[in-house]
Design an enzyme around this catalytic site. Sequence first.
Site, PDB file in Angstrom:
ATOM      1  N   ARG A  58      46.668 -56.886  72.739  1.00  0.00           N
ATOM      2  CA  ARG A  58      47.972 -57.167  72.108  1.00  0.00           C
ATOM      3  C   ARG A  58      49.153 -56.866  73.028  1.00  0.00           C
ATOM      4  O   ARG A  58      50.262 -56.612  72.574  1.00  0.00           O
ATOM      5  CB  ARG A  58      48.144 -56.403  70.792  1.00  0.00           C
ATOM      6  N   LYS A  93      59.094 -66.203  80.095  1.00  0.00           N
ATOM      7  CA  LYS A  93      58.342 -67.316  79.501  1.00  0.00           C
ATOM      8  C   LYS A  93      56.965 -67.340  80.137  1.00  0.00           C
ATOM      9  O   LYS A  93      56.843 -67.428  81.369  1.00  0.00           O
ATOM     10  CB  LYS A  93      59.043 -68.648  79.754  1.00  0.00           C
ATOM     11  N   GLU A 115      64.817 -76.605  91.650  1.00  0.00           N
ATOM     12  CA  GLU A 115      65.276 -75.617  90.659  1.00  0.00           C
ATOM     13  C   GLU A 115      66.492 -74.852  91.181  1.00  0.00           C
ATOM     14  O   GLU A 115      67.318 -74.390  90.390  1.00  0.00           O
ATOM     15  CB  GLU A 115      64.140 -74.641  90.297  1.00  0.00           C
ATOM     16  N   LYS A 126      70.138 -66.936  86.332  1.00  0.00           N
ATOM     17  CA  LYS A 126      69.102 -66.941  85.295  1.00  0.00           C
ATOM     18  C   LYS A 126      69.114 -65.638  84.511  1.00  0.00           C
ATOM     19  O   LYS A 126      68.975 -65.635  83.282  1.00  0.00           O
ATOM     20  CB  LYS A 126      67.718 -67.186  85.910  1.00  0.00           C
ATOM     21  N   GLU A 178      65.910 -68.387  73.678  1.00  0.00           N
ATOM     22  CA  GLU A 178      66.336 -69.787  73.743  1.00  0.00           C
ATOM     23  C   GLU A 178      66.763 -70.342  72.380  1.00  0.00           C
ATOM     24  O   GLU A 178      66.286 -71.375  71.929  1.00  0.00           O
ATOM     25  CB  GLU A 178      65.215 -70.653  74.352  1.00  0.00           C
ATOM     26  N   ARG A 188      70.116 -70.807  76.694  1.00  0.00           N
ATOM     27  CA  ARG A 188      68.974 -70.834  77.629  1.00  0.00           C
ATOM     28  C   ARG A 188      68.408 -72.252  77.795  1.00  0.00           C
ATOM     29  O   ARG A 188      67.828 -72.574  78.831  1.00  0.00           O
ATOM     30  CB  ARG A 188      67.880 -69.862  77.169  1.00  0.00           C
ATOM     31  N   ASN A 199      66.861 -76.108  81.100  1.00  0.00           N
ATOM     32  CA  ASN A 199      65.945 -77.256  81.063  1.00  0.00           C
ATOM     33  C   ASN A 199      66.591 -78.534  81.563  1.00  0.00           C
ATOM     34  O   ASN A 199      66.059 -79.623  81.322  1.00  0.00           O
ATOM     35  CB  ASN A 199      65.423 -77.451  79.640  1.00  0.00           C
ATOM     36  N   HIS A 242      64.423 -81.342  82.685  1.00  0.00           N
ATOM     37  CA  HIS A 242      63.041 -81.050  82.290  1.00  0.00           C
ATOM     38  C   HIS A 242      62.523 -81.967  81.180  1.00  0.00           C
ATOM     39  O   HIS A 242      61.308 -82.124  81.053  1.00  0.00           O
ATOM     40  CB  HIS A 242      62.905 -79.586  81.855  1.00  0.00           C
ATOM     41  N   HIS A 253      59.173 -83.183  82.339  1.00  0.00           N
ATOM     42  CA  HIS A 253      57.909 -82.803  81.692  1.00  0.00           C
ATOM     43  C   HIS A 253      57.141 -84.041  81.226  1.00  0.00           C
ATOM     44  O   HIS A 253      55.910 -84.099  81.323  1.00  0.00           O
ATOM     45  CB  HIS A 253      58.172 -81.896  80.485  1.00  0.00           C
ATOM     46  N   HIS A 306      55.848 -80.079  89.629  1.00  0.00           N
ATOM     47  CA  HIS A 306      56.859 -79.792  88.595  1.00  0.00           C
ATOM     48  C   HIS A 306      58.291 -79.989  89.134  1.00  0.00           C
ATOM     49  O   HIS A 306      59.111 -80.669  88.522  1.00  0.00           O
ATOM     50  CB  HIS A 306      56.671 -78.357  88.076  1.00  0.00           C
TER      51      HIS A 306
END
Length: 388
Positions: free
Chosen positions: A135, A157, A199, A240, A250, A254, A258, A261, A265, A279
């Site tokens: 956990r 993330k 990026e 960032k 987010e 945030r 993206n 993206h 994506h 990517h």
Amino acid sequence: MPAAAETKPQPDAPTMLEVGLGARSYPIAIGRGLLSSLGARIKALRPNARVAVVTDRTVARHWLQPAMAALDAGGVAAAEPIIVEDGEGSKSYGVLEEVSEALIAAKIERNDLVVALGGGVVGDLAGFASAIVRRGVDFVQVPTSLLAQVDSSVGGKTGINSPKGKNLIGAFHQPILVLADTAVLDTLSPRQFRAGYAEVAKYGLLGDLSFFEWLEKNHQGIFAGNAAREHAVATSCQAKAGIVARDEYETGERALLNLGHTFGHALEAATGFSDRLFHGEGVAIGMTLAAEFSARRGMISQDDVARVQAHLVSAGLPTRLQDIAGFTQEGVGDADSLLALMFQDKKVKRGRLTFILLEKLGRAVIVNDVDPATVRDFLSEKLSQKPN
Ligand code: GLY
């Protein structure tokens, strides 16, 4: 006569930043040669922790031995390293199971640590395994790609891909330390380095025009590995860290990270998360498309679009769908299939598309409720352009 160890060049003083998240705040250390301080930094943060290093084959070849030596030098006990295959394919249920089981077999306990030594794939995968094994155990990010140093290692993330889309299975799980040794980027392939650079450019475009202007003048120094590289990594991480501190989960701002993206994506999924499109390359094409789409909505001028594209091209990045490897032979699907992939985007709300667009260069905005028919027409037009 000084002993040999004393004459060895020492790393310059690192740039230290902080991701301010109250009790879960953590430092980002950036600088050339910092990997040698990994053990000492971990010892200072968690004096009694055992660690398990997760890495991939290529990174292991270059950096595993120095990382293990640094742990040893810092007096940190380490389990057998866990080595996964290179590439996006490792962000899968199967490899997540392997890594999780290996951590359990290595008896990594709640007070121990996982070290993610690698690029975005390793960071996301090892970070997610850390989030779920027992956990949750703490982890340290040691990003070894430009993309990971400026983006994916910061902000918590973590996750893997679903066959239905990128990063759809995951958790927010913040590291306790990010250690970005800019010298390790020297062993990246030029293509990987360029992909990561997309990026970096993103931070200028989304929130800092003066940084974008600086990049237009100085990006060659980042590739060459002079002081411009540390400046670019630190400026990106600072941007960032600020956004993550204000909007960790987010719920708003945030999402600006993206930029490029949503298109990117979908293109990655359309090319099977393969080497046809890294990517960052998808992000470069996506940012150009987002700029063009912003211009269609009257938000920026065609000159601005040309400037974004020119900069990405000058950094050696693809900016058009036709630049994707194998476009002429295999294509990337039609507008409808790309649109369907975009509907798997995590920013989709009640079936409506959200895009990050440019209000001006250096200022991105979140645009909700974008009409899918407009996006389909735009994609059709872009798909029908002739390859160069
Ligand atoms: N890479 C985008 C984010 O961390 O939010």
